[in-house]
Design an enzyme around this catalytic site. Structure first.
Site, short mmCIF file in Angstrom:
data_model
loop_
_atom_site.label_atom_id
_atom_site.label_comp_id
_atom_site.label_asym_id
_atom_site.label_seq_id
_atom_site.Cartn_x
_atom_site.Cartn_y
_atom_site.Cartn_z
N ASN A 139 -8.21 0.00 6.34
CA ASN A 139 -7.86 1.30 6.93
C ASN A 139 -6.77 1.03 7.94
OD1 ASN A 139 -9.03 3.78 6.14
ND2 ASN A 139 -11.05 3.01 6.71
N TYR A 179 0.86 -1.18 0.00
CA TYR A 179 0.00 0.00 0.00
C TYR A 179 0.90 1.24 0.00
CZ TYR A 179 -4.61 2.09 0.75
OH TYR A 179 -5.80 2.76 0.60
N HIS A 203 -10.64 -4.36 1.46
CA HIS A 203 -10.30 -2.97 1.78
C HIS A 203 -9.65 -2.91 3.16
CE1 HIS A 203 -11.61 0.88 3.78
NE2 HIS A 203 -10.95 1.34 2.75
N LYS A 257 -1.71 4.97 -3.66
CA LYS A 257 -2.78 5.85 -3.16
C LYS A 257 -2.65 7.18 -3.88
CE LYS A 257 -5.52 5.34 -0.78
NZ LYS A 257 -6.98 5.17 -0.81
O1 GKR Z 1 -5.61 5.46 4.96
O2 GKR Z 1 -5.71 7.36 3.92
C1 GKR Z 1 -5.99 6.15 4.02
C2 GKR Z 1 -6.82 5.50 2.96
O3 GKR Z 1 -7.11 6.43 1.97
C3 GKR Z 1 -8.09 4.92 3.52
O4 GKR Z 1 -8.74 5.86 4.35
C4 GKR Z 1 -9.08 4.46 2.48
O5 GKR Z 1 -10.28 4.12 3.11
O6 GKR Z 1 -7.59 2.64 2.08
C5 GKR Z 1 -8.75 3.20 1.79
C6 GKR Z 1 -9.18 3.07 0.34
O7 GKR Z 1 -8.84 2.09 -0.27
O8 GKR Z 1 -9.92 3.92 -0.16
MG MG Z 2 -10.02 2.67 -1.97
#
Ligand code: GKR
Ligand code: MG
Length: 453
Positions: A353, A162, A351, A222
Protein backbone atom coordinates in the site's frame (compact mmCIF):
# COMPACT_ATOMS: atom_id res chain seq x y z
CA UNK A 1 25.60 0.24 23.30
CA UNK A 2 26.75 -2.48 20.94
CA UNK A 3 25.70 -6.05 21.66
CA UNK A 4 27.82 -9.01 20.67
CA UNK A 5 26.34 -12.34 19.62
CA UNK A 6 27.24 -13.78 23.04
CA UNK A 7 25.33 -10.99 24.81
CA UNK A 8 22.40 -11.45 22.50
CA UNK A 9 22.12 -15.12 23.35
CA UNK A 10 22.53 -14.32 27.03
CA UNK A 11 19.86 -11.66 26.86
CA UNK A 12 17.26 -13.85 25.22
CA UNK A 13 17.97 -17.06 27.10
CA UNK A 14 18.19 -15.71 30.64
CA UNK A 15 15.82 -16.22 33.56
CA UNK A 16 12.58 -14.45 34.17
CA UNK A 17 12.98 -11.23 36.08
CA UNK A 18 10.08 -8.94 36.80
CA UNK A 19 11.81 -5.68 35.89
CA UNK A 20 9.32 -2.84 35.43
CA UNK A 21 6.20 -4.79 34.54
CA UNK A 22 4.18 -3.72 31.51
CA UNK A 23 0.58 -2.82 32.37
CA UNK A 24 -1.17 -4.59 29.51
CA UNK A 25 -4.81 -4.80 28.56
CA UNK A 26 -5.94 -8.43 28.73
CA UNK A 27 -4.94 -10.82 31.46
CA UNK A 28 -2.59 -8.80 33.66
CA UNK A 29 0.98 -7.57 33.25
CA UNK A 30 3.57 -9.53 31.29
CA UNK A 31 6.80 -10.00 33.26
CA UNK A 32 9.81 -8.91 31.17
CA UNK A 33 12.06 -11.74 29.96
CA UNK A 34 15.43 -10.10 30.03
CA UNK A 35 17.93 -11.30 32.56
CA UNK A 36 20.37 -8.47 31.89
CA UNK A 37 17.81 -5.74 31.51
CA UNK A 38 19.43 -5.00 28.15
CA UNK A 39 17.70 -2.98 25.49
CA UNK A 40 14.72 -2.39 27.73
CA UNK A 41 12.09 -0.19 26.12
CA UNK A 42 11.77 3.09 27.99
CA UNK A 43 9.37 4.86 25.62
CA UNK A 44 7.27 4.42 22.51
CA UNK A 45 6.67 7.51 20.41
CA UNK A 46 4.06 7.38 17.67
CA UNK A 47 3.89 10.09 15.02
CA UNK A 48 1.01 10.07 12.55
CA UNK A 49 2.05 11.55 9.21
CA UNK A 50 0.48 12.59 5.91
CA UNK A 51 2.53 12.47 2.70
CA UNK A 52 1.42 13.93 -0.65
CA UNK A 53 -0.24 11.43 -2.99
CA UNK A 54 -1.20 11.86 -6.65
CA UNK A 55 -4.78 11.08 -7.80
CA UNK A 56 -4.28 7.36 -8.48
CA UNK A 57 -7.37 5.33 -9.38
CA UNK A 58 -8.47 1.94 -8.07
CA UNK A 59 -11.68 0.02 -7.42
CA UNK A 60 -11.92 1.96 -4.16
CA UNK A 61 -12.04 5.33 -5.98
CA UNK A 62 -9.33 8.01 -6.21
CA UNK A 63 -6.42 8.45 -3.82
CA UNK A 64 -6.89 11.62 -1.76
CA UNK A 65 -4.29 14.41 -1.68
CA UNK A 66 -2.35 12.62 1.09
CA UNK A 67 -1.78 9.09 2.28
CA UNK A 68 -1.41 8.40 5.99
CA UNK A 69 1.15 6.33 7.89
CA UNK A 70 2.17 5.93 11.53
CA UNK A 71 5.84 6.19 12.47
CA UNK A 72 7.14 4.49 15.61
CA UNK A 73 10.26 5.29 17.59
CA UNK A 74 11.09 2.81 20.36
CA UNK A 75 13.60 4.25 22.80
CA UNK A 76 15.67 1.82 24.87
CA UNK A 77 17.68 2.22 28.07
CA UNK A 78 20.90 1.87 26.07
CA UNK A 79 20.02 4.94 24.00
CA UNK A 80 19.35 2.88 20.88
CA UNK A 81 16.16 3.91 19.08
CA UNK A 82 14.32 1.44 16.84
CA UNK A 83 12.21 2.72 13.94
CA UNK A 84 8.95 1.35 12.62
CA UNK A 85 6.41 2.43 10.03
CA UNK A 86 2.94 1.01 9.75
CA UNK A 87 -0.57 1.48 8.37
CA UNK A 88 -1.97 4.99 8.73
CA UNK A 89 -5.16 6.29 10.27
CA UNK A 90 -6.27 7.43 13.69
CA UNK A 91 -7.45 3.99 14.82
CA UNK A 92 -3.96 2.59 14.37
CA UNK A 93 -2.49 5.67 16.09
CA UNK A 94 -4.79 5.02 19.06
CA UNK A 95 -3.82 1.32 19.10
CA UNK A 96 -0.14 2.26 19.17
CA UNK A 97 -0.75 4.71 22.03
CA UNK A 98 -2.37 1.87 23.99
CA UNK A 99 0.55 -0.42 23.16
CA UNK A 100 2.92 1.86 25.09
CA UNK A 101 1.76 0.30 28.37
CA UNK A 102 2.48 -3.17 27.00
CA UNK A 103 5.97 -2.54 25.67
CA UNK A 104 7.55 -0.13 28.16
CA UNK A 105 9.69 -2.13 30.58
CA UNK A 106 10.08 -5.03 28.13
CA UNK A 107 13.18 -5.90 26.15
CA UNK A 108 13.20 -5.42 22.37
CA UNK A 109 14.94 -8.81 22.26
CA UNK A 110 11.85 -10.70 23.38
CA UNK A 111 9.17 -8.96 21.34
CA UNK A 112 7.47 -12.25 20.48
CA UNK A 113 6.31 -12.50 24.10
CA UNK A 114 4.14 -9.47 23.43
CA UNK A 115 2.79 -10.62 20.08
CA UNK A 116 -0.70 -11.74 21.06
CA UNK A 117 -1.34 -8.68 23.25
CA UNK A 118 -0.18 -6.33 20.52
CA UNK A 119 -2.06 -8.19 17.78
CA UNK A 120 -5.23 -7.81 19.83
CA UNK A 121 -4.78 -4.05 19.30
CA UNK A 122 -4.48 -4.59 15.55
CA UNK A 123 -2.17 -6.48 13.21
CA UNK A 124 -0.80 -3.12 11.98
CA UNK A 125 0.07 -2.19 15.58
CA UNK A 126 2.04 -5.40 16.03
CA UNK A 127 3.79 -5.05 12.66
CA UNK A 128 5.02 -1.52 13.43
CA UNK A 129 6.32 -2.44 16.88
CA UNK A 130 7.93 -5.70 15.75
CA UNK A 131 9.78 -3.74 13.07
CA UNK A 132 10.99 -1.14 15.58
CA UNK A 133 12.21 -3.95 17.89
CA UNK A 134 14.11 -5.62 15.04
CA UNK A 135 15.61 -2.28 14.03
CA UNK A 136 16.75 -1.62 17.61
CA UNK A 137 18.30 -5.10 17.93
CA UNK A 138 20.08 -4.69 14.60
CA UNK A 139 21.43 -1.27 15.56
CA UNK A 140 22.63 -2.59 18.90
CA UNK A 141 24.37 -5.56 17.26
CA UNK A 142 25.67 -3.58 14.31
CA UNK A 143 24.01 -6.02 11.89
CA UNK A 144 21.26 -5.57 9.26
CA UNK A 145 17.79 -6.90 10.08
CA UNK A 146 17.85 -9.56 7.37
CA UNK A 147 20.88 -11.13 9.09
CA UNK A 148 19.03 -11.31 12.40
CA UNK A 149 16.25 -13.29 10.77
CA UNK A 150 18.31 -15.74 8.76
CA UNK A 151 19.14 -13.86 5.59
CA UNK A 152 20.06 -12.57 3.24
CA UNK A 153 19.00 -15.29 0.83
CA UNK A 154 19.43 -12.74 -1.98
CA UNK A 155 21.46 -9.53 -2.28
CA UNK A 156 18.78 -7.50 -3.99
CA UNK A 157 15.01 -7.68 -4.16
CA UNK A 158 13.10 -7.29 -7.40
CA UNK A 159 10.02 -5.06 -7.61
CA UNK A 160 7.22 -4.65 -10.14
CA UNK A 161 6.15 -1.38 -11.77
CA UNK A 162 2.83 -0.50 -10.16
CA UNK A 163 0.80 1.09 -12.95
CA UNK A 164 -2.28 3.07 -11.95
CA UNK A 165 -4.77 4.83 -14.17
CA UNK A 166 -4.90 8.35 -12.85
CA UNK A 167 -5.87 11.94 -13.23
CA UNK A 168 -3.30 14.67 -13.77
CA UNK A 169 -1.78 15.87 -10.51
CA UNK A 170 -3.12 19.36 -11.17
CA UNK A 171 -6.70 18.28 -11.87
CA UNK A 172 -8.85 21.26 -10.74
CA UNK A 173 -10.99 19.14 -8.38
CA UNK A 174 -7.86 17.80 -6.68
CA UNK A 175 -6.49 21.31 -6.30
CA UNK A 176 -9.82 22.38 -4.76
CA UNK A 177 -9.79 19.50 -2.23
CA UNK A 178 -10.56 20.94 1.23
CA UNK A 179 -7.82 18.77 2.77
CA UNK A 180 -5.07 20.33 0.71
CA UNK A 181 -2.40 21.76 3.02
CA UNK A 182 0.59 22.45 0.77
CA UNK A 183 1.52 24.75 -2.06
CA UNK A 184 1.07 22.37 -4.99
CA UNK A 185 -0.55 23.96 -8.02
CA UNK A 186 -0.82 23.86 -11.77
CA UNK A 187 1.88 23.12 -14.35
CA UNK A 188 5.35 23.39 -12.84
CA UNK A 189 3.89 23.39 -9.35
CA UNK A 190 2.05 20.07 -9.86
CA UNK A 191 3.06 17.08 -7.70
CA UNK A 192 4.29 15.17 -10.75
CA UNK A 193 4.26 15.33 -14.51
CA UNK A 194 2.82 11.94 -15.51
CA UNK A 195 -0.40 13.69 -16.56
CA UNK A 196 -3.74 11.98 -17.02
CA UNK A 197 -3.54 8.25 -17.84
CA UNK A 198 -6.93 6.85 -18.81
CA UNK A 199 -6.35 5.21 -22.19
CA UNK A 200 -4.37 2.14 -23.31
CA UNK A 201 -1.93 4.39 -25.20
CA UNK A 202 -1.29 6.63 -22.21
CA UNK A 203 -0.86 3.57 -19.97
CA UNK A 204 1.69 2.03 -22.34
CA UNK A 205 3.61 5.32 -22.46
CA UNK A 206 3.66 5.55 -18.66
CA UNK A 207 4.84 1.92 -18.39
CA UNK A 208 7.71 2.66 -20.77
CA UNK A 209 8.57 5.64 -18.57
CA UNK A 210 8.66 3.37 -15.48
CA UNK A 211 10.87 0.90 -17.34
CA UNK A 212 13.27 3.58 -18.55
CA UNK A 213 13.50 5.33 -15.21
CA UNK A 214 13.67 2.36 -12.82
CA UNK A 215 14.44 -0.63 -15.03
CA UNK A 216 11.33 -2.64 -14.10
CA UNK A 217 10.81 -5.96 -15.87
CA UNK A 218 7.45 -6.88 -14.34
CA UNK A 219 4.40 -4.64 -14.75
CA UNK A 220 1.24 -4.69 -12.64
CA UNK A 221 -1.79 -2.87 -14.01
CA UNK A 222 -4.18 -1.70 -11.32
CA UNK A 223 -7.57 -2.52 -12.83
CA UNK A 224 -11.18 -2.24 -11.70
CA UNK A 225 -11.22 1.38 -12.85
CA UNK A 226 -12.17 1.75 -16.53
CA UNK A 227 -14.53 -0.48 -18.56
CA UNK A 228 -12.95 -3.97 -18.52
CA UNK A 229 -12.40 -4.01 -22.28
CA UNK A 230 -10.31 -0.82 -22.01
CA UNK A 231 -8.22 -2.48 -19.32
CA UNK A 232 -7.84 -5.56 -21.55
CA UNK A 233 -6.73 -3.29 -24.40
CA UNK A 234 -4.28 -1.64 -22.01
CA UNK A 235 -2.66 -5.03 -21.35
CA UNK A 236 -2.33 -5.62 -25.10
CA UNK A 237 -0.82 -2.13 -25.48
CA UNK A 238 1.64 -2.89 -22.64
CA UNK A 239 2.66 -6.17 -24.25
CA UNK A 240 3.27 -4.48 -27.58
CA UNK A 241 5.16 -1.52 -26.15
CA UNK A 242 7.27 -3.44 -23.63
CA UNK A 243 8.05 -6.49 -25.77
CA UNK A 244 7.93 -10.23 -25.03
CA UNK A 245 10.39 -10.10 -22.10
CA UNK A 246 8.00 -8.07 -19.94
CA UNK A 247 5.88 -9.99 -17.45
CA UNK A 248 2.36 -8.67 -16.94
CA UNK A 249 -0.17 -8.74 -14.11
CA UNK A 250 -3.60 -7.15 -13.68
CA UNK A 251 -5.39 -6.52 -10.37
CA UNK A 252 -9.03 -5.31 -10.57
CA UNK A 253 -9.40 -5.61 -6.77
CA UNK A 254 -12.48 -7.86 -7.09
CA UNK A 255 -14.49 -5.26 -9.01
CA UNK A 256 -15.33 -7.64 -11.86
CA UNK A 257 -18.28 -9.97 -12.17
CA UNK A 258 -17.34 -13.60 -12.61
CA UNK A 259 -18.42 -13.66 -16.28
CA UNK A 260 -16.36 -10.57 -17.03
CA UNK A 261 -13.33 -12.05 -15.31
CA UNK A 262 -13.62 -15.32 -17.27
CA UNK A 263 -14.15 -13.55 -20.60
CA UNK A 264 -11.26 -11.11 -20.14
CA UNK A 265 -9.08 -13.83 -18.61
CA UNK A 266 -9.47 -16.00 -21.70
CA UNK A 267 -8.63 -13.04 -23.94
CA UNK A 268 -5.47 -12.07 -22.09
CA UNK A 269 -4.29 -15.68 -21.70
CA UNK A 270 -2.21 -15.33 -24.86
CA UNK A 271 -0.22 -12.43 -23.36
CA UNK A 272 2.86 -12.98 -21.16
CA UNK A 273 0.67 -12.88 -18.04
CA UNK A 274 2.59 -13.72 -14.89
CA UNK A 275 -0.65 -13.87 -12.92
CA UNK A 276 -4.23 -12.63 -12.63
CA UNK A 277 -4.76 -10.91 -9.28
CA UNK A 278 -8.13 -10.77 -7.50
CA UNK A 279 -10.38 -10.20 -10.52
CA UNK A 280 -13.39 -11.34 -8.42
CA UNK A 281 -14.38 -11.49 -4.79
CA UNK A 282 -14.11 -14.58 -2.61
CA UNK A 283 -12.34 -17.92 -2.86
CA UNK A 284 -15.09 -19.88 -4.69
CA UNK A 285 -15.43 -17.32 -7.51
CA UNK A 286 -11.63 -16.99 -7.76
CA UNK A 287 -11.40 -20.77 -8.07
CA UNK A 288 -13.96 -20.79 -10.88
CA UNK A 289 -12.07 -18.11 -12.82
CA UNK A 290 -8.82 -20.00 -12.27
CA UNK A 291 -10.31 -23.19 -13.66
CA UNK A 292 -12.05 -21.53 -16.60
CA UNK A 293 -9.04 -19.48 -17.76
CA UNK A 294 -6.10 -21.69 -16.83
CA UNK A 295 -4.29 -18.52 -15.71
CA UNK A 296 -2.16 -18.43 -12.59
CA UNK A 297 -4.12 -16.50 -9.96
CA UNK A 298 -2.91 -14.42 -7.03
CA UNK A 299 -4.45 -12.63 -4.08
CA UNK A 300 -4.11 -10.10 -1.34
CA UNK A 301 -7.88 -10.23 -0.80
CA UNK A 302 -9.18 -13.79 -0.44
CA UNK A 303 -6.29 -15.14 1.67
CA UNK A 304 -5.19 -12.43 4.10
CA UNK A 305 -4.79 -14.37 7.34
CA UNK A 306 -3.74 -17.84 8.43
CA UNK A 307 -7.33 -18.89 9.08
CA UNK A 308 -8.15 -18.30 5.37
CA UNK A 309 -5.67 -20.98 4.34
CA UNK A 310 -7.77 -23.97 5.34
CA UNK A 311 -10.59 -22.80 3.02
CA UNK A 312 -8.09 -22.15 0.23
CA UNK A 313 -6.85 -25.73 0.49
CA UNK A 314 -10.37 -26.86 -0.29
CA UNK A 315 -11.37 -24.27 -2.93
CA UNK A 316 -7.96 -23.86 -4.68
CA UNK A 317 -8.39 -20.21 -5.72
CA UNK A 318 -4.72 -19.24 -6.15
CA UNK A 319 -1.19 -20.09 -7.21
CA UNK A 320 0.50 -17.02 -5.76
CA UNK A 321 0.05 -15.44 -2.34
CA UNK A 322 0.95 -11.80 -1.76
CA UNK A 323 2.39 -11.58 1.74
CA UNK A 324 2.23 -8.39 3.77
CA UNK A 325 3.85 -8.10 7.19
CA UNK A 326 1.24 -5.49 8.18
CA UNK A 327 -1.50 -8.10 8.30
CA UNK A 328 0.02 -11.59 8.28
CA UNK A 329 1.53 -11.24 11.76
CA UNK A 330 4.68 -9.27 11.03
CA UNK A 331 7.97 -10.62 9.73
CA UNK A 332 7.50 -13.75 11.82
CA UNK A 333 4.13 -14.49 10.16
CA UNK A 334 5.44 -13.85 6.65
CA UNK A 335 8.48 -16.04 7.20
CA UNK A 336 6.19 -18.84 8.36
CA UNK A 337 4.30 -18.53 5.07
CA UNK A 338 7.43 -19.54 3.12
CA UNK A 339 7.58 -23.28 3.88
CA UNK A 340 3.80 -23.41 4.10
CA UNK A 341 3.48 -22.00 0.57
CA UNK A 342 6.07 -24.44 -0.70
CA UNK A 343 4.16 -27.28 0.88
CA UNK A 344 0.92 -26.39 -0.84
CA UNK A 345 2.44 -25.40 -4.19
CA UNK A 346 2.11 -21.60 -3.99
CA UNK A 347 4.78 -19.05 -4.83
CA UNK A 348 5.07 -15.79 -2.94
CA UNK A 349 5.16 -12.14 -3.85
CA UNK A 350 4.68 -9.07 -1.63
CA UNK A 351 1.65 -6.79 -1.37
CA UNK A 352 2.02 -3.04 -0.95
CA UNK A 353 0.00 0.00 0.00
CA UNK A 354 1.21 3.62 -0.18
CA UNK A 355 4.26 3.83 2.08
CA UNK A 356 7.42 5.74 2.96
CA UNK A 357 11.08 4.72 3.15
CA UNK A 358 11.02 2.83 6.46
CA UNK A 359 8.50 0.37 5.03
CA UNK A 360 10.48 0.22 1.79
CA UNK A 361 13.57 -0.88 3.71
CA UNK A 362 11.45 -3.30 5.77
CA UNK A 363 10.04 -4.94 2.64
CA UNK A 364 13.54 -5.40 1.24
CA UNK A 365 14.85 -7.02 4.44
CA UNK A 366 11.80 -9.26 4.68
CA UNK A 367 11.96 -10.41 1.05
CA UNK A 368 15.69 -11.03 1.52
CA UNK A 369 14.89 -13.51 4.28
CA UNK A 370 12.24 -15.66 2.55
CA UNK A 371 13.65 -18.13 0.01
CA UNK A 372 10.17 -18.88 -1.37
CA UNK A 373 9.47 -15.22 -2.17
CA UNK A 374 10.72 -15.49 -5.72
CA UNK A 375 8.38 -13.15 -7.64
CA UNK A 376 8.88 -9.41 -7.99
CA UNK A 377 7.22 -7.57 -5.07
CA UNK A 378 4.71 -4.75 -5.40
CA UNK A 379 5.67 -1.30 -4.18
CA UNK A 380 4.04 2.12 -4.31
CA UNK A 381 7.45 3.74 -3.66
CA UNK A 382 7.92 5.24 -7.16
CA UNK A 383 4.73 7.24 -6.48
CA UNK A 384 6.24 8.89 -3.43
CA UNK A 385 6.72 12.52 -4.35
CA UNK A 386 10.48 13.28 -4.59
CA UNK A 387 11.72 15.03 -1.46
CA UNK A 388 8.75 13.94 0.69
CA UNK A 389 10.26 10.81 2.23
CA UNK A 390 10.95 10.92 5.96
CA UNK A 391 14.29 9.12 5.82
CA UNK A 392 17.62 10.88 5.67
CA UNK A 393 19.23 11.59 2.32
CA UNK A 394 17.98 10.19 -0.95
CA UNK A 395 15.12 7.74 -1.22
CA UNK A 396 16.17 4.07 -1.50
CA UNK A 397 17.27 3.48 -5.07
CA UNK A 398 15.39 1.23 -7.46
CA UNK A 399 17.83 0.20 -10.20
CA UNK A 400 17.25 -2.48 -12.83
CA UNK A 401 13.87 -2.98 -11.15
CA UNK A 402 15.47 -3.96 -7.85
CA UNK A 403 16.70 -2.56 -4.53
CA UNK A 404 19.94 -3.77 -2.99
CA UNK A 405 19.55 -5.09 0.54
CA UNK A 406 20.81 -2.35 2.90
CA UNK A 407 23.97 -3.41 4.73
CA UNK A 408 23.92 -0.90 7.61
CA UNK A 409 22.74 -1.83 11.11
CA UNK A 410 19.02 -2.52 11.61
CA UNK A 411 16.94 -1.26 8.71
CA UNK A 412 20.03 0.46 7.33
CA UNK A 413 18.30 3.82 7.01
CA UNK A 414 17.94 6.83 9.32
CA UNK A 415 14.98 9.02 10.15
CA UNK A 416 15.18 12.70 9.20
CA UNK A 417 13.58 14.52 12.18
CA UNK A 418 12.82 17.68 10.18
CA UNK A 419 11.08 15.75 7.43
CA UNK A 420 9.15 13.76 10.02
CA UNK A 421 8.05 16.98 11.74
CA UNK A 422 6.94 18.41 8.40
CA UNK A 423 4.90 15.29 7.57
CA UNK A 424 3.30 15.38 11.02
CA UNK A 425 2.44 19.09 10.60
CA UNK A 426 0.76 18.19 7.30
CA UNK A 427 -1.20 15.45 9.08
CA UNK A 428 -2.47 17.95 11.63
CA UNK A 429 -3.28 20.58 9.03
CA UNK A 430 -4.97 18.38 6.39
CA UNK A 431 -7.55 16.86 8.74
CA UNK A 432 -7.50 13.46 6.96
CA UNK A 433 -7.78 10.72 9.57
CA UNK A 434 -8.45 7.61 7.48
CA UNK A 435 -8.22 6.55 3.86
CA UNK A 436 -11.27 7.64 1.88
CA UNK A 437 -10.91 7.16 -1.90
CA UNK A 438 -14.65 7.41 -2.48
CA UNK A 439 -15.21 11.05 -1.63
CA UNK A 440 -12.65 12.50 -4.02
CA UNK A 441 -13.76 10.07 -6.74
CA UNK A 442 -17.34 11.24 -6.41
CA UNK A 443 -16.27 14.86 -6.60
CA UNK A 444 -14.40 14.18 -9.84
CA UNK A 445 -16.97 11.77 -11.28
CA UNK A 446 -20.30 12.55 -9.56
CA UNK A 447 -22.03 9.43 -10.98
CA UNK A 448 -19.35 7.02 -9.67
CA UNK A 449 -20.70 4.20 -7.51
CA UNK A 450 -17.97 1.55 -7.59
CA UNK A 451 -20.48 -1.05 -8.81
CA UNK A 452 -19.30 -4.38 -10.22
CA UNK A 453 -18.24 -4.25 -13.86
O1 GKR B 1 -3.20 1.87 -3.54
O2 GKR B 1 -5.15 1.95 -4.48
C1 GKR B 1 -4.17 1.32 -4.04
C2 GKR B 1 -4.17 -0.18 -4.13
O3 GKR B 1 -5.34 -0.60 -4.77
C3 GKR B 1 -4.05 -0.81 -2.78
O4 GKR B 1 -4.97 -0.23 -1.88
C4 GKR B 1 -4.28 -2.31 -2.76
O5 GKR B 1 -4.33 -2.75 -1.44
O6 GKR B 1 -2.15 -2.48 -3.82
C5 GKR B 1 -3.18 -3.13 -3.31
C6 GKR B 1 -3.56 -4.41 -4.02
O7 GKR B 1 -2.69 -5.04 -4.55
O8 GKR B 1 -4.73 -4.81 -3.99
MG1 MG C 1 -4.06 -6.64 -5.03
Amino acid sequence: MKLHRRDWLGGTGGGLLALGMGEAPGSGPIPPFDAHNRLTITDLKVTPIALPDPPLLAASGCHGPYFLRNIIELRTDSGTVGLGETVGGERVTAGLEKARAIVVGQSVLSYRRLASRLQALGMGVYAGIELACLDAIGRAMGRPICELIGGPVRDSVEFAAYLFYRYAADHPVVLADPHLADSRGKGDRALDSWGEVRTPEAMAAMAAGFRDRWGFRTFKLKGGVLPPKVERDSLFALAERLGPGAKLRIDPNARWKKDTAIRIGNEIARLPMEYYEDPVSGQPAMAEVRKATGLKMSTNMCVTKFTDIRGAMRTEPIDVLLVDHHYFGGFAGCQALGPLAKGVGWTLSQHSNSHAGITMAAMVHLAASIPELTLASDTHYPWLVPGSDIIEGQALKIENGAIRVPTGPGLGIALDPDRLARAHATYKKCGMRRRDDRTLMRRIEPGWTGELL
